[in-house]
Design a protein around this motif. Sequence first.
Motif, PDB file in Angstrom:
ATOM      1  N   VAL A 310      24.859  29.291  59.791  1.00 14.64           N
ATOM      2  CA  VAL A 310      24.809  30.665  59.300  1.00 14.64           C
ATOM      3  C   VAL A 310      24.699  30.661  57.742  1.00 14.64           C
ATOM      4  CG1 VAL A 310      26.283  31.641  61.428  1.00 14.64           C
ATOM      5  CG2 VAL A 310      27.349  30.714  59.020  1.00 14.64           C
ATOM      6  N   GLY A 311      24.402  29.429  57.446  1.00 12.02           N
ATOM      7  CA  GLY A 311      24.293  29.368  55.915  1.00 12.02           C
ATOM      8  C   GLY A 311      25.640  29.427  55.133  1.00 12.02           C
ATOM      9  N   PHE A 312      26.520  29.231  55.471  1.00 11.03           N
ATOM     10  CA  PHE A 312      27.965  29.124  55.054  1.00 11.03           C
ATOM     11  C   PHE A 312      27.934  28.541  53.734  1.00 11.03           C
ATOM     12  CE2 PHE A 312      32.303  27.529  54.409  1.00 11.03           C
ATOM     13  CZ  PHE A 312      33.000  28.597  54.259  1.00 11.03           C
ATOM     14  N   ALA A 313      28.225  29.023  52.599  1.00 11.17           N
ATOM     15  CA  ALA A 313      28.251  28.185  51.255  1.00 11.17           C
ATOM     16  C   ALA A 313      29.427  28.665  50.382  1.00 11.17           C
ATOM     17  CB  ALA A 313      26.893  28.301  50.699  1.00 11.17           C
ATOM     18  N   PRO A 314      30.499  28.154  50.660  1.00 12.35           N
ATOM     19  CA  PRO A 314      31.753  28.681  49.737  1.00 12.35           C
ATOM     20  C   PRO A 314      31.581  28.345  48.471  1.00 12.35           C
ATOM     21  CG  PRO A 314      32.411  26.645  50.806  1.00 12.35           C
ATOM     22  CD  PRO A 314      31.082  27.303  51.516  1.00 12.35           C
ATOM     23  N   SER A 315      31.888  29.358  47.479  1.00 10.87           N
ATOM     24  CA  SER A 315      31.220  29.251  45.951  1.00 10.87           C
ATOM     25  C   SER A 315      32.384  29.728  45.055  1.00 10.87           C
ATOM     26  CB  SER A 315      30.133  30.469  45.820  1.00 10.87           C
ATOM     27  OG  SER A 315      30.698  31.892  46.179  1.00 10.87           O
ATOM     28  N   THR A 316      33.504  30.103  45.403  1.00 14.28           N
ATOM     29  CA  THR A 316      34.863  30.166  44.501  1.00 14.28           C
ATOM     30  C   THR A 316      35.736  29.137  44.115  1.00 14.28           C
ATOM     31  OG1 THR A 316      34.716  32.565  45.621  1.00 14.28           O
ATOM     32  CG2 THR A 316      36.698  31.564  44.149  1.00 14.28           C
ATOM     33  N   SER A 317      35.550  28.727  42.845  1.00 16.42           N
ATOM     34  CA  SER A 317      36.120  27.497  42.553  1.00 16.42           C
ATOM     35  C   SER A 317      37.941  27.929  42.543  1.00 16.42           C
ATOM     36  CB  SER A 317      36.059  27.189  41.151  1.00 16.42           C
ATOM     37  OG  SER A 317      36.420  28.101  40.141  1.00 16.42           O
ATOM     38  N   LEU A 318      38.717  26.664  42.553  1.00 17.06           N
ATOM     39  CA  LEU A 318      39.977  26.965  42.858  1.00 17.06           C
ATOM     40  C   LEU A 318      40.634  27.633  41.439  1.00 17.06           C
ATOM     41  CD1 LEU A 318      42.551  26.514  44.182  1.00 17.06           C
ATOM     42  CD2 LEU A 318      42.768  24.216  43.135  1.00 17.06           C
ATOM     43  N   ALA A 319      39.945  27.400  40.188  1.00 14.01           N
ATOM     44  CA  ALA A 319      40.277  28.012  38.964  1.00 14.01           C
ATOM     45  C   ALA A 319      39.900  29.405  38.924  1.00 14.01           C
ATOM     46  CB  ALA A 319      39.516  27.573  37.837  1.00 14.01           C
ATOM     47  N   ASP A 320      38.811  30.007  39.786  1.00 16.61           N
ATOM     48  CA  ASP A 320      38.463  31.315  39.431  1.00 16.61           C
ATOM     49  C   ASP A 320      39.597  32.032  40.730  1.00 16.61           C
ATOM     50  OD1 ASP A 320      36.640  31.010  37.510  1.00 16.61           O
ATOM     51  OD2 ASP A 320      34.853  30.978  38.961  1.00 16.61           O
ATOM     52  N   GLY A 321      39.433  31.488  41.933  1.00 18.02           N
ATOM     53  CA  GLY A 321      40.336  31.857  42.724  1.00 18.02           C
ATOM     54  C   GLY A 321      41.909  32.306  42.545  1.00 18.02           C
ATOM     55  N   VAL A 322      42.587  31.140  41.862  1.00 23.28           N
ATOM     56  CA  VAL A 322      43.680  31.175  41.323  1.00 23.28           C
ATOM     57  C   VAL A 322      43.935  32.482  40.187  1.00 23.28           C
ATOM     58  CG1 VAL A 322      45.462  30.039  40.103  1.00 23.28           C
ATOM     59  CG2 VAL A 322      44.499  28.930  41.763  1.00 23.28           C
ATOM     60  N   GLY A 323      42.967  32.596  39.282  1.00 21.30           N
ATOM     61  CA  GLY A 323      42.893  33.530  38.504  1.00 21.30           C
ATOM     62  C   GLY A 323      42.997  34.790  38.964  1.00 21.30           C
ATOM     63  N   ARG A 324      42.066  35.137  39.888  1.00 18.95           N
ATOM     64  CA  ARG A 324      42.166  36.220  40.756  1.00 18.95           C
ATOM     65  C   ARG A 324      43.330  36.857  41.548  1.00 18.95           C
ATOM     66  NH1 ARG A 324      35.995  35.711  43.708  1.00 18.95           N
ATOM     67  NH2 ARG A 324      34.889  34.974  41.615  1.00 18.95           N
ATOM     68  N   PHE A 325      43.971  35.746  42.116  1.00 22.55           N
ATOM     69  CA  PHE A 325      45.265  35.913  42.836  1.00 22.55           C
ATOM     70  C   PHE A 325      46.386  36.379  42.019  1.00 22.55           C
ATOM     71  CE2 PHE A 325      49.430  34.307  44.036  1.00 22.55           C
ATOM     72  CZ  PHE A 325      49.596  35.177  45.187  1.00 22.55           C
ATOM     73  N   VAL A 326      46.484  35.508  40.806  1.00 19.96           N
ATOM     74  CA  VAL A 326      47.393  35.589  40.018  1.00 19.96           C
ATOM     75  C   VAL A 326      47.159  37.360  39.227  1.00 19.96           C
ATOM     76  CG1 VAL A 326      48.590  35.111  37.549  1.00 19.96           C
ATOM     77  CG2 VAL A 326      48.070  33.541  39.367  1.00 19.96           C
ATOM     78  N   ARG A 327      46.081  37.845  39.055  1.00 17.37           N
ATOM     79  CA  ARG A 327      45.880  39.359  38.522  1.00 17.37           C
ATOM     80  C   ARG A 327      46.341  40.195  39.446  1.00 17.37           C
ATOM     81  NH1 ARG A 327      41.190  36.848  36.167  1.00 17.37           N
ATOM     82  NH2 ARG A 327      39.973  37.347  38.151  1.00 17.37           N
ATOM     83  N   TRP A 328      46.073  39.945  40.903  1.00 14.26           N
ATOM     84  CA  TRP A 328      46.411  40.801  42.029  1.00 14.26           C
ATOM     85  C   TRP A 328      47.966  40.480  41.994  1.00 14.26           C
ATOM     86  CZ3 TRP A 328      49.492  39.046  45.925  1.00 14.26           C
ATOM     87  CH2 TRP A 328      49.938  40.079  47.097  1.00 14.26           C
TER      88      TRP A 328
END
Length: 335
Positions: A310-328
């Motif tokens: 299905v062309g699965f290609a995770p693209s979110t780095s841990l740094a970006d993901g943690v930043g988004r989570f902490v903002r939420w």
Amino acid sequence: MSTPILVTGAAGFIGYHVAERLMAQGRRVVGVDCFTPYYDVALKEARFARLTPHGLFSGERVDLSDPQAARDLFRRHRFERVIHLAAQPGVRFVDPMPYASSNLVGFMNMLEACRHSGVGHLVYASSSSVYGANRTLPFSEHESTEHPISLYAATKKANEMMAHSYASLFGLPATGLRFFTVYGPWGRPDMAVYKFTHAIAEGREIQVANAGRVWRDFTYVDDIVEGIVRLVDRAPAANPAWDAEHPDPATSAAPHRVYNIGNDNPEEVNDLIALIEDALGRRANRVDIALPPGDVPETRADVTDLRRDVGFAPSTSLADGVGRFVRWYREYHGA
């Protein structure tokens, strides 16, 4: 598609995000949940409340471990696609009965309802925990999963076998997804990213297993959801090349498949804690503990099959993901 898609566990973390993504694609969703109190029910209510006003969403409170309730749900709607994410989670939860009720009885009721309703594709949640005592990394769907080391893992392994039997006996197309350490906004408070963030923000100590020398395939929820929605309309077919004398666990002569769905890039828990500290601007008060029973020192997903199909290609780095989570987290908790 004129018929709605059923998303079970829609008040849960992944289910909520899946329902949102499907509706963003213009698809109707029936979301069900029974709001078990494994963690703060207010968080589940908040997720459900965000979905309910959407014109494409119909929410129902249903306990799928009740066979009559499951049958009635399928009688009220004509589902061609089902995404089953409802379950009792947690490798460290000690009470066995909720696992049996939700993950075994509830899953059997879903299989029966799908079978008798002519569902064209059941996508269901398995877990990376099924790899258990297997230490061959990265974890591959083509390797053995015969040695689970937690009851949760055992029930998820049982789900895969149950779904395969229904695919074999009744031709019910089913796809199992082995999730690897999913995190992100609206996440589960019992999982590392949320739990560490909450404790550090409040100045409480965090318990760090094995001095943080633990590696996890942390996978941002948007990447997980992308994989799910790409799969929902791709029902598996029987593999005519499947060899009964050399059986491949990942595929079958029945219309059943299992896929890893993860980041394929394990990160050390020490690095995760450092990112959370930086995002919060506070240092953690760490207490070292032994690796708890049921946990493993490292996970890593081989996602070759899902990428190919299905062309699965995770693209979110841990740094970006943690930043988004902490903002939420700051917005949700008013921190």
